[in-house]
Design a protein around this motif. Structure first.
Motif, mmCIF file in Angstrom:
data_model
loop_
_atom_site.group_PDB
_atom_site.id
_atom_site.type_symbol
_atom_site.label_atom_id
_atom_site.label_comp_id
_atom_site.label_asym_id
_atom_site.label_seq_id
_atom_site.Cartn_x
_atom_site.Cartn_y
_atom_site.Cartn_z
ATOM 1 N N MET A 27 0.850 -1.186 0.000
ATOM 2 C CA MET A 27 0.000 0.000 0.000
ATOM 3 C C MET A 27 0.890 1.242 0.000
ATOM 4 O O MET A 27 2.078 1.157 0.278
ATOM 5 C CB MET A 27 -0.886 -0.002 1.250
ATOM 6 C CG MET A 27 -1.744 -1.241 1.406
ATOM 7 S SD MET A 27 -2.509 -1.389 3.031
ATOM 8 C CE MET A 27 -3.545 0.035 3.070
ATOM 9 N N THR A 28 0.288 2.386 -0.298
ATOM 10 C CA THR A 28 1.040 3.637 -0.213
ATOM 11 C C THR A 28 0.924 4.198 1.202
ATOM 12 O O THR A 28 -0.062 3.959 1.901
ATOM 13 C CB THR A 28 0.516 4.673 -1.219
ATOM 14 O OG1 THR A 28 -0.861 4.913 -0.952
ATOM 15 C CG2 THR A 28 0.694 4.191 -2.637
ATOM 16 N N LEU A 29 1.940 4.937 1.599
ATOM 17 C CA LEU A 29 1.936 5.554 2.922
ATOM 18 C C LEU A 29 0.894 6.669 2.965
ATOM 19 O O LEU A 29 0.799 7.469 2.032
ATOM 20 C CB LEU A 29 3.307 6.149 3.245
ATOM 21 C CG LEU A 29 4.454 5.180 3.450
ATOM 22 C CD1 LEU A 29 5.764 5.945 3.561
ATOM 23 C CD2 LEU A 29 4.240 4.346 4.684
ATOM 24 N N ASN A 30 0.125 6.724 4.041
ATOM 25 C CA ASN A 30 -0.797 7.836 4.200
ATOM 26 C C ASN A 30 -0.093 8.971 4.943
ATOM 27 O O ASN A 30 1.070 8.851 5.337
ATOM 28 C CB ASN A 30 -2.087 7.392 4.907
ATOM 29 C CG ASN A 30 -1.827 6.789 6.270
ATOM 30 O OD1 ASN A 30 -0.855 7.122 6.932
ATOM 31 N ND2 ASN A 30 -2.702 5.898 6.688
ATOM 32 N N ASP A 31 -0.771 10.084 5.136
ATOM 33 C CA ASP A 31 -0.149 11.257 5.750
ATOM 34 C C ASP A 31 0.283 10.995 7.189
ATOM 35 O O ASP A 31 1.333 11.479 7.616
ATOM 36 C CB ASP A 31 -1.109 12.452 5.707
ATOM 37 C CG ASP A 31 -1.317 12.975 4.297
ATOM 38 O OD1 ASP A 31 -0.423 12.742 3.451
ATOM 39 O OD2 ASP A 31 -2.359 13.603 4.042
ATOM 40 N N LEU A 32 -0.504 10.235 7.942
ATOM 41 C CA LEU A 32 -0.151 9.926 9.328
ATOM 42 C C LEU A 32 1.115 9.073 9.393
ATOM 43 O O LEU A 32 1.985 9.301 10.242
ATOM 44 C CB LEU A 32 -1.309 9.208 10.028
ATOM 45 C CG LEU A 32 -1.112 8.882 11.501
ATOM 46 C CD1 LEU A 32 -0.958 10.162 12.312
ATOM 47 C CD2 LEU A 32 -2.270 8.060 12.023
ATOM 48 N N ASP A 33 1.253 8.112 8.479
ATOM 49 C CA ASP A 33 2.458 7.285 8.428
ATOM 50 C C ASP A 33 3.687 8.122 8.091
ATOM 51 O O ASP A 33 4.747 7.979 8.709
ATOM 52 C CB ASP A 33 2.306 6.166 7.397
ATOM 53 C CG ASP A 33 1.230 5.172 7.767
ATOM 54 O OD1 ASP A 33 0.934 5.032 8.971
ATOM 55 O OD2 ASP A 33 0.684 4.532 6.854
ATOM 56 N N LYS A 34 3.544 9.006 7.110
ATOM 57 C CA LYS A 34 4.654 9.873 6.728
ATOM 58 C C LYS A 34 5.066 10.772 7.893
ATOM 59 O O LYS A 34 6.257 10.963 8.156
ATOM 60 C CB LYS A 34 4.280 10.720 5.516
ATOM 61 C CG LYS A 34 4.175 9.927 4.235
ATOM 62 C CD LYS A 34 3.760 10.815 3.090
ATOM 63 C CE LYS A 34 3.579 9.998 1.825
ATOM 64 N NZ LYS A 34 3.138 10.835 0.695
ATOM 65 N N LYS A 35 4.064 11.294 8.584
ATOM 66 C CA LYS A 35 4.335 12.172 9.722
ATOM 67 C C LYS A 35 5.055 11.402 10.836
ATOM 68 O O LYS A 35 6.014 11.909 11.431
ATOM 69 C CB LYS A 35 3.016 12.753 10.232
ATOM 70 C CG LYS A 35 3.150 13.751 11.331
ATOM 71 C CD LYS A 35 1.787 14.293 11.727
ATOM 72 C CE LYS A 35 1.883 15.224 12.903
ATOM 73 N NZ LYS A 35 0.557 15.684 13.345
ATOM 74 N N ARG A 36 4.616 10.174 11.097
ATOM 75 C CA ARG A 36 5.234 9.346 12.143
ATOM 76 C C ARG A 36 6.694 9.008 11.799
ATOM 77 O O ARG A 36 7.574 9.081 12.647
ATOM 78 C CB ARG A 36 4.424 8.066 12.343
ATOM 79 C CG ARG A 36 4.960 7.177 13.440
ATOM 80 C CD ARG A 36 4.082 5.986 13.682
ATOM 81 N NE ARG A 36 2.939 6.407 14.484
ATOM 82 C CZ ARG A 36 1.695 5.985 14.296
ATOM 83 N NH1 ARG A 36 1.425 5.130 13.351
ATOM 84 N NH2 ARG A 36 0.732 6.405 15.073
ATOM 85 N N ILE A 37 6.949 8.678 10.540
ATOM 86 C CA ILE A 37 8.313 8.347 10.125
ATOM 87 C C ILE A 37 9.204 9.586 10.176
ATOM 88 O O ILE A 37 10.339 9.521 10.660
ATOM 89 C CB ILE A 37 8.314 7.723 8.715
ATOM 90 C CG1 ILE A 37 7.635 6.353 8.746
ATOM 91 C CG2 ILE A 37 9.730 7.585 8.183
ATOM 92 C CD1 ILE A 37 7.410 5.750 7.374
ATOM 93 N N LYS A 38 8.704 10.735 9.703
ATOM 94 C CA LYS A 38 9.492 11.970 9.736
ATOM 95 C C LYS A 38 9.834 12.366 11.171
ATOM 96 O O LYS A 38 10.972 12.766 11.449
ATOM 97 C CB LYS A 38 8.725 13.113 9.060
ATOM 98 C CG LYS A 38 8.706 13.040 7.567
ATOM 99 C CD LYS A 38 7.905 14.195 6.982
ATOM 100 C CE LYS A 38 7.762 14.076 5.492
ATOM 101 N NZ LYS A 38 6.919 15.144 4.926
ATOM 102 N N LEU A 39 8.880 12.244 12.080
ATOM 103 C CA LEU A 39 9.130 12.589 13.477
ATOM 104 C C LEU A 39 10.171 11.656 14.087
ATOM 105 O O LEU A 39 11.063 12.105 14.820
ATOM 106 C CB LEU A 39 7.823 12.528 14.282
ATOM 107 C CG LEU A 39 7.930 12.889 15.755
ATOM 108 C CD1 LEU A 39 8.314 14.357 15.911
ATOM 109 C CD2 LEU A 39 6.634 12.596 16.470
ATOM 110 N N ASP A 40 10.079 10.386 13.762
ATOM 111 C CA ASP A 40 11.045 9.418 14.264
ATOM 112 C C ASP A 40 12.448 9.713 13.750
ATOM 113 O O ASP A 40 13.428 9.659 14.501
ATOM 114 C CB ASP A 40 10.613 8.003 13.873
ATOM 115 C CG ASP A 40 11.346 6.936 14.648
ATOM 116 O OD1 ASP A 40 11.807 7.213 15.771
ATOM 117 O OD2 ASP A 40 11.460 5.807 14.134
ATOM 118 N N ILE A 41 12.560 10.068 12.472
ATOM 119 C CA ILE A 41 13.862 10.421 11.895
ATOM 120 C C ILE A 41 14.414 11.671 12.568
ATOM 121 O O ILE A 41 15.584 11.716 12.966
ATOM 122 C CB ILE A 41 13.747 10.630 10.368
ATOM 123 C CG1 ILE A 41 13.476 9.306 9.657
ATOM 124 C CG2 ILE A 41 15.015 11.275 9.814
ATOM 125 C CD1 ILE A 41 13.163 9.458 8.181
#
Length: 184
Positions: A27-41
């Motif tokens: 599946m493609t990443l949704n906005d919440l997933d992108k936000k979670r990964i960016k915050l973790d990075i």
């Protein structure tokens, strides 16, 4: 229905349902997933940069004091640069996971798996979710262990390269969000 991807498997002789088969969906990443990964990075990169920057600054001050106030031995400066290089290699090796997360973020894909054949194993200080069919091994937070019902089928989403867990549930509710709201 929550389990649209799971198909009932029969034993062939009696037509009884004996288990669910594992299905993997990209599946493609949704906005919440992108936000979670960016915050973790951002968080892990920030704290590792502060830590290693502090060590480099402290070493530079100590080596500078020794150079200006004493007569250092031959090869002193090369030893200093070897130590700095050692800490730089440690910094890069710690941030390899961040590089993989960034690659996953750029690709924009996640994998969703729904299965009822999995194990939750605790080894040393880490807890892992291991699927029986493909032996996918994901590290999960030990606090999630009390929320997961091992008798029910589970659905989880993770990124391909960094194996970052984005969604885990025995029903429709994401247990990661529930855990985050409990910590706040």
């Amino acid at each position: 229905m929550f389990w649209p991807v799971l198909a009932a498997a029969t034993d062939g002789k009696h037509g009884n349902i004996n288990s669910y088969t594992k299905k993997s969906v990209i599946m493609t990443l949704n906005d919440l997933d992108k936000k979670r990964i960016k915050l973790d990075i951002k968080l892990s990169l920030f704290f590792s940069t502060i830590f290693f920057g502090g060590i480099i600054l402290l070493l530079t001050i100590i080596f500078g004091i020794i150079i200006f106030f004493t007569n250092p031995v031959e090869g002193y400066l090369s030893r200093f640069f070897q130590i700095i290089f050692f800490f730089f290699v440690m910094f890069i090796s710690i941030n390899v996971k961040n590089i993989l997360k960034f690659i996953d973020l750029r690709e924009g894909n996640k994998i969703r798996i729904q299965t009822n054949s999995y194990k939750l194993i605790t080894q040393k200080k880490s807890t892992f979710l291991i699927t029986n069919e493909t032996k996918i091994k994901l590290e999960i937070d030990s606090d999630l262990l009390k929320l997961i019902d091992p008798e029910k089928p589970i659905a989880f989403e993770y990124t391909k390269k960094s194996k970052t867990l984005l969604f885990i549930s025995n029903n429709d509710y994401n247990m990661l969000e529930k855990l985050e709201t409990e910590k706040d």
